[in-house]
Design a protein around this motif. Structure first.
Motif: not given
Length: 283
Positions: A221-247
């Motif tokens: 469910n977290c992944a489903v919500i993240l996809f809705s929030v971040c998809s096609k939005n560069e600012a949120f995808l960049r936030e996603l990248w920072i998290e993914e780089t760290n963890n």
């Protein structure tokens, strides 16, 4: 039911007892003409909260009867049953409120009832219970909302009355996290809900839950919500990248999650690669 007040209370108490212990009595009750209207007449003739003990027994009887599948449709179509349940979710003893909410939850197991209940303004009372009800009533309200949100019109109703910020606040407060994430995942595909999710620190909250939870469905469910929030939005995808780089949370989910979680995690990684080609993103 008997006409005098004392007789009504005795009859209600006995009916509550037999419908709790005997499945055959629950099934037989629904075969009696006008049975549900007769049962609820004492509550429909005056304000439900005027006779708290009688109200509690009758609402508990409704809950007992609602567990029989043969009764669900007739109860949903009865013109007084659902309105009286909603009233009893607002006014009554704690036990009455919990049982009325549980009865409504049981009725939502039938698809036709989801439409009827959705039109009854039950969503307003459910959200109020979720926000400030007894813990058991809150849990029943969350389950009812989950069932109702399989219908498009009901999702729209909950979004319009402000369900998303209420749910986010409760999740941030570690209340009914697993249940509420399921509701939020259902609502998160709607544009108005996405806007509300983007106004708060949704991404860090969801990643924290994904790292801490042992539940595959919760992570999904977290992944489903993240996809809705971040998809096609560069600012949120960049936030996603920072998290993914760290963890590397998404990379791990793409490898070990449920099938749906794997797809959503992989899709988010692809979105990051497309939107941020200059950044190094691995799986």
């Amino acid at each position: 039911m008997s006409s005098s007040r004392s007789d009504r209370k005795k009859a209600a108490k006995e009916l509550m007892r037999v419908t709790k212990t005997s499945p055959s009595h629950r099934a037989a009750f629904g075969q009696i003409p006008n049975a549900f209207s007769t049962l609820l007449r004492p509550l429909s003739e005056s304000k439900v909260e005027l006779h708290l003990d009688l109200q509690e027994d009758l609402i508990t009887t409704v809950l007992n009867l609602s567990t029989d599948d043969s009764n669900k449709a007739e109860m949903g179509e009865n013109p007084v049953a659902i309105p009286l349940l909603i009233e009893s979710m607002k006014y009554g003893t704690t036990e009455t409120i919990i049982n009325a909410t549980a009865a409504l939850s049981t009725l939502t197991q039938l698809d036709s009832n989801k439409l009827i209940i959705g039109k009854s303004r039950a969503h307003v009372t459910l959200l109020e219970l979720l926000r400030a009800g007894h813990p058991l009533a809150m849990r029943e309200a969350a389950l009812t909302m989950t069932n109702l949100c399989t219908v498009h019109e009901n999702k729209t109703r909950f979004i319009e009355i402000g369900a998303v910020p209420v749910i986010l606040q409760m999740i941030n407060g570690s209340m009914l996290v697993d249940e509420l994430l399921g509701i939020l995942a259902q609502l998160s595909t709607y544009p108005n809900a996405i806007e509300e999710l983007r106004e708060v620190d949704t991404v860090p909250c969801l990643f924290r839950i994904m790292r801490d939870s042992y539940s595959g469905i919760t992570k999904e469910n977290c992944a489903v919500i993240l996809f809705s929030v971040c998809s096609k939005n560069e600012a949120f995808l960049r936030e996603l990248w920072i998290e993914e780089t760290n963890n590397r949370t998404l990379a791990e989910l793409a490898d070990t999650g449920t099938e749906r979680a794997k797809r959503k995690a992989f899709d988010l990684i692809l979105e990051m690669r497309r939107a941020l080609p200059s950044l190094r993103i691995t799986t």
